[in-house]
Design a protein around this motif. Structure first.
Motif, PDB file in Angstrom:
ATOM      1  N   PRO A   4      -1.024  16.447 -11.202  1.00 31.07           N
ATOM      2  CA  PRO A   4      -2.215  15.796 -10.646  1.00 31.07           C
ATOM      3  C   PRO A   4      -2.432  14.390 -11.193  1.00 31.07           C
ATOM      4  O   PRO A   4      -2.843  13.489 -10.455  1.00 31.07           O
ATOM      5  CB  PRO A   4      -3.352  16.745 -11.048  1.00 31.07           C
ATOM      6  N   GLU A   5      -2.144  14.194 -12.500  1.00 24.68           N
ATOM      7  CA  GLU A   5      -2.335  12.852 -13.069  1.00 24.68           C
ATOM      8  C   GLU A   5      -1.353  11.851 -12.480  1.00 24.68           C
ATOM      9  O   GLU A   5      -1.710  10.695 -12.247  1.00 24.68           O
ATOM     10  CB  GLU A   5      -2.193  12.892 -14.589  1.00 24.68           C
ATOM     11  N   HIS A   6      -0.123  12.278 -12.229  1.00 21.67           N
ATOM     12  CA  HIS A   6       0.846  11.372 -11.610  1.00 21.67           C
ATOM     13  C   HIS A   6       0.464  11.062 -10.172  1.00 21.67           C
ATOM     14  O   HIS A   6       0.690   9.951  -9.680  1.00 21.67           O
ATOM     15  CB  HIS A   6       2.249  11.958 -11.685  1.00 21.67           C
ATOM     16  N   THR A   7      -0.097  12.054  -9.490  1.00 21.22           N
ATOM     17  CA  THR A   7      -0.580  11.793  -8.137  1.00 21.22           C
ATOM     18  C   THR A   7      -1.690  10.741  -8.178  1.00 21.22           C
ATOM     19  O   THR A   7      -1.694   9.797  -7.383  1.00 21.22           O
ATOM     20  CB  THR A   7      -1.107  13.093  -7.502  1.00 21.22           C
ATOM     21  N   ALA A   8      -2.632  10.910  -9.104  1.00 24.03           N
ATOM     22  CA  ALA A   8      -3.709   9.928  -9.250  1.00 24.03           C
ATOM     23  C   ALA A   8      -3.146   8.556  -9.599  1.00 24.03           C
ATOM     24  O   ALA A   8      -3.602   7.529  -9.087  1.00 24.03           O
ATOM     25  CB  ALA A   8      -4.691  10.384 -10.324  1.00 24.03           C
ATOM     26  N   LEU A   9      -2.127   8.538 -10.465  1.00 25.97           N
ATOM     27  CA  LEU A   9      -1.527   7.271 -10.872  1.00 25.97           C
ATOM     28  C   LEU A   9      -0.897   6.550  -9.691  1.00 25.97           C
ATOM     29  O   LEU A   9      -1.017   5.324  -9.562  1.00 25.97           O
ATOM     30  CB  LEU A   9      -0.477   7.510 -11.958  1.00 25.97           C
ATOM     31  N   SER A  10      -0.221   7.284  -8.818  1.00 26.62           N
ATOM     32  CA  SER A  10       0.400   6.645  -7.655  1.00 26.62           C
ATOM     33  C   SER A  10      -0.661   6.012  -6.765  1.00 26.62           C
ATOM     34  O   SER A  10      -0.458   4.929  -6.205  1.00 26.62           O
ATOM     35  CB  SER A  10       1.235   7.650  -6.866  1.00 26.62           C
ATOM     36  N   VAL A  11      -1.825   6.676  -6.650  1.00 24.49           N
ATOM     37  CA  VAL A  11      -2.910   6.142  -5.831  1.00 24.49           C
ATOM     38  C   VAL A  11      -3.514   4.899  -6.482  1.00 24.49           C
ATOM     39  O   VAL A  11      -3.725   3.876  -5.827  1.00 24.49           O
ATOM     40  CB  VAL A  11      -3.993   7.216  -5.616  1.00 24.49           C
ATOM     41  N   VAL A  12      -3.776   4.970  -7.777  1.00 27.50           N
ATOM     42  CA  VAL A  12      -4.361   3.830  -8.492  1.00 27.50           C
ATOM     43  C   VAL A  12      -3.403   2.642  -8.465  1.00 27.50           C
ATOM     44  O   VAL A  12      -3.803   1.493  -8.217  1.00 27.50           O
ATOM     45  CB  VAL A  12      -4.691   4.216  -9.940  1.00 27.50           C
ATOM     46  N   TYR A  13      -2.128   2.916  -8.712  1.00 27.08           N
ATOM     47  CA  TYR A  13      -1.129   1.852  -8.760  1.00 27.08           C
ATOM     48  C   TYR A  13      -1.017   1.129  -7.422  1.00 27.08           C
ATOM     49  O   TYR A  13      -1.009  -0.108  -7.373  1.00 27.08           O
ATOM     50  CB  TYR A  13       0.215   2.447  -9.167  1.00 27.08           C
ATOM     51  N   THR A  14      -0.950   1.885  -6.327  1.00 25.32           N
ATOM     52  CA  THR A  14      -0.819   1.242  -5.017  1.00 25.32           C
ATOM     53  C   THR A  14      -2.110   0.550  -4.597  1.00 25.32           C
ATOM     54  O   THR A  14      -2.077  -0.417  -3.822  1.00 25.32           O
ATOM     55  CB  THR A  14      -0.380   2.250  -3.943  1.00 25.32           C
ATOM     56  N   THR A  15      -3.246   1.022  -5.116  1.00 22.74           N
ATOM     57  CA  THR A  15      -4.502   0.307  -4.903  1.00 22.74           C
ATOM     58  C   THR A  15      -4.399  -1.113  -5.455  1.00 22.74           C
ATOM     59  O   THR A  15      -4.874  -2.072  -4.839  1.00 22.74           O
ATOM     60  CB  THR A  15      -5.667   1.050  -5.591  1.00 22.74           C
ATOM     61  N   MET A  16      -3.777  -1.240  -6.618  1.00 21.55           N
ATOM     62  CA  MET A  16      -3.595  -2.553  -7.235  1.00 21.55           C
ATOM     63  C   MET A  16      -2.529  -3.370  -6.523  1.00 21.55           C
ATOM     64  O   MET A  16      -2.761  -4.521  -6.132  1.00 21.55           O
ATOM     65  CB  MET A  16      -3.203  -2.396  -8.704  1.00 21.55           C
ATOM     66  N   THR A  17      -1.338  -2.793  -6.342  1.00 23.48           N
ATOM     67  CA  THR A  17      -0.210  -3.582  -5.843  1.00 23.48           C
ATOM     68  C   THR A  17      -0.384  -4.017  -4.396  1.00 23.48           C
ATOM     69  O   THR A  17       0.092  -5.089  -4.013  1.00 23.48           O
ATOM     70  CB  THR A  17       1.106  -2.804  -5.981  1.00 23.48           C
ATOM     71  N   GLY A  18      -1.071  -3.209  -3.592  1.00 21.92           N
ATOM     72  CA  GLY A  18      -1.292  -3.609  -2.205  1.00 21.92           C
ATOM     73  C   GLY A  18      -2.082  -4.899  -2.123  1.00 21.92           C
ATOM     74  O   GLY A  18      -1.721  -5.830  -1.387  1.00 21.92           O
ATOM     75  N   SER A  19      -3.147  -4.977  -2.908  1.00 19.89           N
ATOM     76  CA  SER A  19      -3.965  -6.195  -2.917  1.00 19.89           C
ATOM     77  C   SER A  19      -3.243  -7.354  -3.593  1.00 19.89           C
ATOM     78  O   SER A  19      -3.363  -8.510  -3.179  1.00 19.89           O
ATOM     79  CB  SER A  19      -5.297  -5.918  -3.629  1.00 19.89           C
ATOM     80  N   ALA A  20      -2.487  -7.057  -4.652  1.00 18.19           N
ATOM     81  CA  ALA A  20      -1.762  -8.117  -5.365  1.00 18.19           C
ATOM     82  C   ALA A  20      -0.716  -8.770  -4.466  1.00 18.19           C
ATOM     83  O   ALA A  20      -0.575 -10.004  -4.433  1.00 18.19           O
ATOM     84  CB  ALA A  20      -1.093  -7.536  -6.605  1.00 18.19           C
ATOM     85  N   THR A  21       0.022  -7.952  -3.729  1.00 20.98           N
ATOM     86  CA  THR A  21       1.053  -8.486  -2.834  1.00 20.98           C
ATOM     87  C   THR A  21       0.436  -9.302  -1.712  1.00 20.98           C
ATOM     88  O   THR A  21       0.953 -10.367  -1.344  1.00 20.98           O
ATOM     89  CB  THR A  21       1.885  -7.334  -2.244  1.00 20.98           C
ATOM     90  N   ALA A  22      -0.687  -8.831  -1.174  1.00 24.72           N
ATOM     91  CA  ALA A  22      -1.365  -9.576  -0.115  1.00 24.72           C
ATOM     92  C   ALA A  22      -1.850 -10.926  -0.633  1.00 24.72           C
ATOM     93  O   ALA A  22      -1.720 -11.951   0.052  1.00 24.72           O
ATOM     94  CB  ALA A  22      -2.532  -8.753   0.422  1.00 24.72           C
ATOM     95  N   ALA A  23      -2.396 -10.943  -1.838  1.00 21.83           N
ATOM     96  CA  ALA A  23      -2.882 -12.199  -2.421  1.00 21.83           C
ATOM     97  C   ALA A  23      -1.737 -13.176  -2.647  1.00 21.83           C
ATOM     98  O   ALA A  23      -1.883 -14.390  -2.450  1.00 21.83           O
ATOM     99  CB  ALA A  23      -3.602 -11.923  -3.740  1.00 21.83           C
ATOM    100  N   GLN A  24      -0.609 -12.651  -3.073  1.00 21.82           N
ATOM    101  CA  GLN A  24       0.564 -13.499  -3.283  1.00 21.82           C
ATOM    102  C   GLN A  24       0.937 -14.232  -2.004  1.00 21.82           C
ATOM    103  O   GLN A  24       1.227 -15.430  -2.014  1.00 21.82           O
ATOM    104  CB  GLN A  24       1.730 -12.641  -3.751  1.00 21.82           C
ATOM    105  N   ARG A  25       0.880 -13.521  -0.891  1.00 16.98           N
ATOM    106  CA  ARG A  25       1.222 -14.118   0.399  1.00 16.98           C
ATOM    107  C   ARG A  25       0.156 -15.092   0.870  1.00 16.98           C
ATOM    108  O   ARG A  25       0.462 -16.178   1.374  1.00 16.98           O
ATOM    109  CB  ARG A  25       1.423 -13.009   1.434  1.00 16.98           C
ATOM    110  N   LEU A  26      -1.097 -14.704   0.717  1.00 13.26           N
ATOM    111  CA  LEU A  26      -2.196 -15.527   1.229  1.00 13.26           C
ATOM    112  C   LEU A  26      -2.389 -16.814   0.443  1.00 13.26           C
ATOM    113  O   LEU A  26      -2.744 -17.857   1.016  1.00 13.26           O
ATOM    114  CB  LEU A  26      -3.493 -14.719   1.206  1.00 13.26           C
ATOM    115  N   LEU A  27      -2.161 -16.754  -0.871  1.00 14.77           N
ATOM    116  CA  LEU A  27      -2.408 -17.914  -1.733  1.00 14.77           C
ATOM    117  C   LEU A  27      -1.128 -18.632  -2.139  1.00 14.77           C
ATOM    118  O   LEU A  27      -1.183 -19.608  -2.894  1.00 14.77           O
ATOM    119  CB  LEU A  27      -3.158 -17.473  -2.995  1.00 14.77           C
ATOM    120  N   ALA A  28       0.005 -18.132  -1.649  1.00  8.66           N
ATOM    121  CA  ALA A  28       1.305 -18.715  -2.015  1.00  8.66           C
ATOM    122  C   ALA A  28       1.476 -18.776  -3.526  1.00  8.66           C
ATOM    123  O   ALA A  28       1.915 -19.780  -4.088  1.00  8.66           O
ATOM    124  CB  ALA A  28       1.465 -20.113  -1.402  1.00  8.66           C
TER     125      ALA A  28
END
Length: 211
Positions: A134-158
């Protein structure tokens, strides 16, 4: 398929859930001038991990552990997602994840989750089916919550990809801590700013991201 390999695949941006077209509110934050550089991106990501990441991770962990049925988890997620736009984005990605799960683990009963479960609900079911803790499942959700926004910001702000990658490494300890907290019980907080950004995004003309 080992648990570690499964965790890595579920955290991979190439997973066909449609996550690449969702920014987690970062597009609206950039458009509104709230996120303009690496420092403001760091603040946004920390806030998103501690709020949305914690809540979504706790729902996923509870579904995984059997503490919540599919219907109850869906209602609990709705209650913790005030913005209709955010609910729609969550269900859109949940649909993609359940669709993938039906192909990878056909022996499991996915009908109970319906066609469009929330992403956290689907993630909890997938984590259990794949043999994660269960903790690894939670970790995958938390991690992708971060990386999804981080990757989008990288593209939007160059932004420099190396700088963004270093920032995600910096925040990895916070992701670990948040996943541990998520495993202790359902979190019941929301973030008004993220709700406002999600809803305002729907009013934009020709946005680059769905959410």
């Amino acid at each position: 398929m080992t648990s570690l390999a499964t965790l890595l695949m579920l955290s991979d941006s190439r997973l066909p859930t449609g996550g690449h077209v969702h920014s987690g509110g970062i597009e609206e934050a950039v458009t509104s001038g709230l996120v303009t550089d690496l420092a403001t991106l760091r603040a946004f990501l920390r806030r998103r991990i501690r709020t949305h990441g914690l809540v979504a991770g706790s729902i996923a962990a509870a579904v995984h552990g059997g503490g919540l049925t599919a219907d109850t988890a869906d209602r609990e997620t709705d209650a913790r997602t005030p913005a209709p736009a955010a609910r729609q984005a969550s269900r859109t990605q949940g649909r993609g994840l359940i669709r993938l799960a039906r192909r990878v683990w056909p022996e499991h009963d996915w009908a109970q989750f319906g066609a469009t479960p929330h992403l956290a609900v689907a993630a909890g079911a997938v984590g259990a089916a794949s043999g994660l803790s269960p903790e690894h499942t939670a970790l995958s959700v938390v991690y992708t919550t971060m990386t999804g926004s981080a990757t989008a910001a990288q593209r939007l702000l160059a932004l420099d990809p190396g700088d963004v990658a270093a920032l995600t490494f910096e925040l990895s300890a916070l992701c670990d801590h948040t996943a541990t907290e998520a495993g202790k019980g359902l979190a019941d907080l929301s973030d008004p700013l993220l709700d406002v950004l999600a809803q305002r995004h729907t009013e934009r003309e020709r946005p680059l991201f769905f959410s």
